[in-house]
Design a protein around this motif. Structure first.
Motif, PDB file in Angstrom:
ATOM      1  N   GLY A  22      -3.901  -4.321  -0.359  1.00 39.30           N
ATOM      2  CA  GLY A  22      -2.943  -3.605  -0.971  1.00 39.30           C
ATOM      3  C   GLY A  22      -3.355  -2.726  -1.908  1.00 39.30           C
ATOM      4  N   SER A  23      -2.827  -2.244  -2.839  1.00 43.55           N
ATOM      5  CA  SER A  23      -3.264  -1.025  -3.780  1.00 43.55           C
ATOM      6  C   SER A  23      -3.965  -1.713  -4.910  1.00 43.55           C
ATOM      7  CB  SER A  23      -2.108  -0.707  -4.660  1.00 43.55           C
ATOM      8  OG  SER A  23      -2.447   0.433  -5.713  1.00 43.55           O
TER       9      SER A  23
ATOM     10  N   ARG B  34     -10.564   0.836   4.518  1.00 45.80           N
ATOM     11  CA  ARG B  34      -9.388  -0.078   4.651  1.00 45.80           C
ATOM     12  C   ARG B  34      -8.741  -0.204   6.165  1.00 45.80           C
ATOM     13  NH1 ARG B  34     -10.666   0.066  -0.045  1.00 45.80           N
ATOM     14  NH2 ARG B  34      -9.150   0.367  -1.785  1.00 45.80           N
TER      15      ARG B  34
ATOM     16  N   TYR C 145      -2.626  -2.558   3.938  1.00 38.73           N
ATOM     17  CA  TYR C 145      -3.976  -2.349   4.171  1.00 38.73           C
ATOM     18  C   TYR C 145      -4.775  -3.593   3.275  1.00 38.73           C
ATOM     19  CZ  TYR C 145      -3.180   2.221   6.282  1.00 38.73           C
ATOM     20  OH  TYR C 145      -2.926   3.213   7.230  1.00 38.73           O
TER      21      TYR C 145
ATOM     22  N   THR D 251       0.890  -1.120  -0.068  1.00 34.44           N
ATOM     23  CA  THR D 251      -0.007   0.044   0.025  1.00 34.44           C
ATOM     24  C   THR D 251       0.838   1.356   0.042  1.00 34.44           C
ATOM     25  OG1 THR D 251      -1.656  -1.118   1.453  1.00 34.44           O
ATOM     26  CG2 THR D 251      -1.984   1.225   1.076  1.00 34.44           C
TER      27      THR D 251
END
Length: 378
Positions: free
Chosen positions: A374-375, A345, A355, A219
């Motif tokens: 994550g992203s 998150r 996250y 993240t």
């Protein structure tokens, strides 16, 4: 990774209760649920459930069996010597199915060697996928809006990357091989496609350049990741058709304050030549079904704002727009499609900066839930 963290949280409740000396899933700093210790020490075999929420194929589920050759702590210790943060070596097999009859299975892995100088990422799989084709540029040519089709066959992707010096720059060589057979719904008017569009072997070689200066591979809060990819399919490499595919993308993260992180994404894809219809670029964005908007050229721009409301919880809001053009319309004449949404998150692994949460995205046709670890940008 998204479903992996979900499994870890469930398993962690039981593990924590049975551990009398210390809990692997409680952070000693704040006493909150945290998987840092488990993730840092985990290696060996790990069963993982798979949850699918992609609107193009419907809801689905599956399972994977992963093997971690070494723990993240071991990798991090070695990374202190090289100065590079590297994911652990992972191998795995997986099976999954969805409510529209789609079934996929495969095996793959990712390996780093020579002190993170070289990286390999690859996998092979069998697919039996049911999708809808809306035509290039939204023009199906049958008087109907869309037609269902089934795609079956073998898929393989192999990539070798080499780091340039001690920088965050990589050059990669890639081989993609697809041996797929497409069948449209026989009860519907058939779209007009080239003669060799339904049963095609696509074999291509490509090169790419990648830079990754993000402060966290899960993240990020600062830095950017960008890449330029090119693929060349030719009978010289075992392909039935000759065509080219290119992609350039940039994911950037900027801390506005300690609590607010602004992210931006720009993604452009193009294909030229005798491209199989199912390999045409499409708008890839939360809230937009996969392969819904396809054409020779595709562009996407997206922004996301993360508010770290507490040390553990964060809220995100995002909005994006994409456009597909090239075969029937110019960029100026093509319509844009937009999607937006929000989510939350939880900092599930503080020491890794990881996250996990859920996004709810609203697009032109669907409202979809996405599980995120994550992203959201890949």
């Amino acid at each position: 990774m998204r479903v992996l963290i979900l499994w870890l949280l469930i398993a962690g409740q039981a593990a924590a209760q049975s551990n009398e000396k210390r809990s692997l899933f409680t952070d000693p700093e704040d006493g909150k649920l945290d998987a840092s210790e488990w993730l840092l020490e985990r290696k060996g075999f790990l069963p993982v459930p798979i949850i699918i929420t992609e609107p193009a194929v419907g809801y689905g589920a599956g399972a994977a069996l992963l093997f971690f050759r070494e723990s993240i702590r071991e990798v991090a210790t070695r990374g202190k010597e090289t100065g590079h943060l590297t994911p652990p070596d992972i191998y795995g097999v997986a099976l999954a199915a969805t409510e529209n009859g789609t079934k996929v299975g495969g095996a793959g892995g990712m390996v780093t060697f020579a002190q993170d100088r070289w990286r390999w990422r690859g996998g092979v799989g069998l697919a039996d996928v049911n999708l809808d084709f809306y035509g290039a540029g939204g023009m199906l040519g049958t008087g109907e809006r869309s037609i269902g089709y089934n795609l079956q066959g073998l898929m393989s992707s192999q990539q070798v990357m080499v780091r340039l010096g001690e920088s965050n720059n990589f050059v990669a060589a890639r081989w993609i091989y697809l041996d797929l057979e497409a069948r449209f719904d026989a009860s519907r008017p058939q779209p007009v496609l080239p003669a060799r569009a339904l049963e095609v072997k696509s074999s291509g070689l490509g090169v790419s350049f990648e830079h990754d200066s993000r402060d966290n591979i899960f993240t990020p809060s600062r830095g950017f990741k960008g890449a330029i990819d090119s693929m060349f399919y030719s009978p010289d490499f075992g392909s039935d058709n000759k065509f080219e595919a290119y992609r350039a993308h940039l994911f950037a993260y900027l801390p506005l304050t300690k609590q607010f992180i602004l992210g931006g994404r720009v993604d452009a894809r193009t294909a030229r030549g005798d491209v199989p219809f199912y390999q045409l670029p499409y708008i890839d964005m939360r809230g937009i079904p996969a392969a819904r908007y396809q054409d020779e050229d595709v562009g996407v721009i997206e922004a996301e704002l993360r508010w770290n409301a507490t040390p553990r919880w964060a809220l995100v809001g995002f909005v994006g727009s994409g456009r597909a053009w090239g075969s029937t319309t110019s960029f100026d004449d093509a319509d844009s499609v937009s999607a937006w949404g929000a989510g939350f998150r939880y900092l599930v692994a503080r020491r890794l900066g990881l996250y996990m949460g859920v996004d709810l995205a609203k697009g032109p046709e669907d409202t979809t839930i996405y599980i995120q670890a994550g992203s959201a940008w890949r």
